[in-house]
Scaffold this active site. Structure first.
Site, PDB file in Angstrom:
ATOM      1  N   ASP A  76      52.692  42.677  47.200  1.00 37.27           N
ATOM      2  CA  ASP A  76      52.329  44.013  47.676  1.00 37.27           C
ATOM      3  C   ASP A  76      51.456  43.802  48.907  1.00 37.27           C
ATOM      4  O   ASP A  76      50.283  43.465  48.787  1.00 37.27           O
ATOM      5  CB  ASP A  76      51.563  44.768  46.582  1.00 37.27           C
ATOM      6  CG  ASP A  76      51.218  46.191  47.027  1.00 37.27           C
ATOM      7  OD1 ASP A  76      51.151  46.448  48.244  1.00 37.27           O
ATOM      8  OD2 ASP A  76      51.008  47.045  46.147  1.00 37.27           O
ATOM      9  N   TRP A 101      46.651  37.248  43.427  1.00 33.38           N
ATOM     10  CA  TRP A 101      47.572  37.805  42.444  1.00 33.38           C
ATOM     11  C   TRP A 101      48.650  36.747  42.223  1.00 33.38           C
ATOM     12  O   TRP A 101      49.130  36.135  43.169  1.00 33.38           O
ATOM     13  CB  TRP A 101      48.175  39.092  43.023  1.00 33.38           C
ATOM     14  CG  TRP A 101      49.376  39.636  42.342  1.00 33.38           C
ATOM     15  CD1 TRP A 101      50.671  39.567  42.793  1.00 33.38           C
ATOM     16  CD2 TRP A 101      49.408  40.372  41.118  1.00 33.38           C
ATOM     17  NE1 TRP A 101      51.501  40.210  41.929  1.00 33.38           N
ATOM     18  CE2 TRP A 101      50.765  40.710  40.877  1.00 33.38           C
ATOM     19  CE3 TRP A 101      48.434  40.763  40.202  1.00 33.38           C
ATOM     20  CZ2 TRP A 101      51.158  41.432  39.760  1.00 33.38           C
ATOM     21  CZ3 TRP A 101      48.836  41.486  39.094  1.00 33.38           C
ATOM     22  CH2 TRP A 101      50.172  41.811  38.877  1.00 33.38           C
ATOM     23  N   ASP A 120      45.869  36.757  50.041  1.00 33.24           N
ATOM     24  CA  ASP A 120      45.700  37.609  51.221  1.00 33.24           C
ATOM     25  C   ASP A 120      45.040  36.797  52.341  1.00 33.24           C
ATOM     26  O   ASP A 120      44.225  35.903  52.068  1.00 33.24           O
ATOM     27  CB  ASP A 120      44.817  38.822  50.878  1.00 33.24           C
ATOM     28  CG  ASP A 120      45.563  39.835  50.020  1.00 33.24           C
ATOM     29  OD1 ASP A 120      46.811  39.737  49.940  1.00 33.24           O
ATOM     30  OD2 ASP A 120      44.907  40.720  49.442  1.00 33.24           O
ATOM     31  N   TRP A 152      42.457  41.345  48.014  1.00 33.63           N
ATOM     32  CA  TRP A 152      41.827  40.107  47.533  1.00 33.63           C
ATOM     33  C   TRP A 152      40.829  39.558  48.533  1.00 33.63           C
ATOM     34  O   TRP A 152      40.095  38.623  48.223  1.00 33.63           O
ATOM     35  CB  TRP A 152      42.910  39.069  47.201  1.00 33.63           C
ATOM     36  CG  TRP A 152      43.816  39.535  46.124  1.00 33.63           C
ATOM     37  CD1 TRP A 152      45.106  39.937  46.249  1.00 33.63           C
ATOM     38  CD2 TRP A 152      43.488  39.704  44.726  1.00 33.63           C
ATOM     39  NE1 TRP A 152      45.606  40.336  45.035  1.00 33.63           N
ATOM     40  CE2 TRP A 152      44.637  40.202  44.084  1.00 33.63           C
ATOM     41  CE3 TRP A 152      42.338  39.481  43.972  1.00 33.63           C
ATOM     42  CZ2 TRP A 152      44.674  40.487  42.724  1.00 33.63           C
ATOM     43  CZ3 TRP A 152      42.365  39.762  42.620  1.00 33.63           C
ATOM     44  CH2 TRP A 152      43.523  40.251  42.011  1.00 33.63           C
ATOM     45  N   TYR A 161      41.588  43.005  55.463  1.00 31.72           N
ATOM     46  CA  TYR A 161      42.892  42.477  55.055  1.00 31.72           C
ATOM     47  C   TYR A 161      43.862  42.450  56.221  1.00 31.72           C
ATOM     48  O   TYR A 161      43.994  43.424  56.949  1.00 31.72           O
ATOM     49  CB  TYR A 161      43.452  43.334  53.926  1.00 31.72           C
ATOM     50  CG  TYR A 161      44.925  43.060  53.647  1.00 31.72           C
ATOM     51  CD1 TYR A 161      45.327  41.887  53.018  1.00 31.72           C
ATOM     52  CD2 TYR A 161      45.897  43.966  54.037  1.00 31.72           C
ATOM     53  CE1 TYR A 161      46.664  41.625  52.777  1.00 31.72           C
ATOM     54  CE2 TYR A 161      47.243  43.707  53.801  1.00 31.72           C
ATOM     55  CZ  TYR A 161      47.619  42.537  53.177  1.00 31.72           C
ATOM     56  OH  TYR A 161      48.944  42.264  52.944  1.00 31.72           O
ATOM     57  N   THR A 164      49.786  38.876  53.677  1.00 35.87           N
ATOM     58  CA  THR A 164      49.841  38.124  52.406  1.00 35.87           C
ATOM     59  C   THR A 164      50.839  36.966  52.518  1.00 35.87           C
ATOM     60  O   THR A 164      51.928  37.138  53.064  1.00 35.87           O
ATOM     61  CB  THR A 164      50.262  39.071  51.257  1.00 35.87           C
ATOM     62  OG1 THR A 164      49.361  40.179  51.238  1.00 35.87           O
ATOM     63  CG2 THR A 164      50.224  38.375  49.913  1.00 35.87           C
TER      64      THR A 164
HETATM   65  N1  ABN Z   1      46.867  42.371  48.307  1.00 33.38           N
HETATM   66  C1  ABN Z   1      47.349  43.198  49.325  1.00 33.38           C
HETATM   67  C2  ABN Z   1      46.548  44.460  49.486  1.00 33.38           C
HETATM   68  C3  ABN Z   1      45.517  44.483  50.401  1.00 33.38           C
HETATM   69  C4  ABN Z   1      44.762  45.639  50.574  1.00 33.38           C
HETATM   70  C5  ABN Z   1      45.044  46.746  49.788  1.00 33.38           C
HETATM   71  C6  ABN Z   1      46.086  46.709  48.866  1.00 33.38           C
HETATM   72  C7  ABN Z   1      46.842  45.556  48.709  1.00 33.38           C
END
Ligand code: ABN
Length: 173
Positions: A76, A101, A120, A152, A161, A164
């Protein structure tokens, strides 16, 4: 009187031998020797080693810039392979999160289930391309330990962020 002399002499020697500089050096020396001989049992984060060791193998089926790629079965986020990094490496200027995750995805080439960690990459604003939400065996947010909609980077130096990666950690059985 002789008895008292002997008593005080012995206790003074005892105090001198157990509290003196030499005693301290002897104790410190043995602790040092034990410390170097004993195996290091501290927890060690091996994320960087895993990231360095793992690279897409020849014959790894599919396109890592596509959300359909087999390793992304439970991802995700934005795919780092579209963001200046690769399926296993963060884009320059970002750092990998150490909390992740983890999912299990089947490689169609060999039919084996692999444990994949979705780390991430943090430190640069959101990449914004190749958004991919697959979420095999994910559960709703009210079961946070089984939900992957989590930033994360909150456990990294920077909370920002970027994208990923999907790193193979081993086989599922
Ligand atoms: N792990 C990806 C993510 C980052 C920020 C918010 C939601 C999902």
């Amino acid at each position: 009187m002789k008895f008292l002399d002997r008593f005080f002499e012995r206790s003074s020697r005892h105090v001198a031998s157990t509290t003196g500089r030499r005693h301290f050096i002897a104790k410190f020396g043995s602790l040092l020797a034990i410390g170097t001989a004993a195996p290091v049992l501290l927890p060690i984060d091996r994320t960087s080693k895993a990231l360095a060791a793992e690279s897409p193998k020849a014959g790894d089926p599919g396109d890592p810039t596509s959300c359909d790629y087999w390793r992304y079965c439970s991802v995700d986020g934005f795919l780092c392979s579209c963001c200046g990094g690769s399926v296993t490496s963060c884009p320059p200027g970002t750092e990998v999160s150490h909390v992740t995750w983890v999912g299990t995805c089947r490689n169609p080439a060999d039919g084996i289930d692999y444990i994949i960690s979705y780390n991430d990459c943090c430190g640069k604003h959101s990449c914004g391309t190749c958004a991919c939400t697959r979420n095999d065996s994910e559960e709703p947010m009210y079961r946070p330990f089984n939900n992957n909609d989590i930033n994360w980077c909150l456990g990294a130096e920077s909370n920002v962020y970027n994208c990923t990666v999907a790193v193979i950690r081993g086989t599922a059985i």
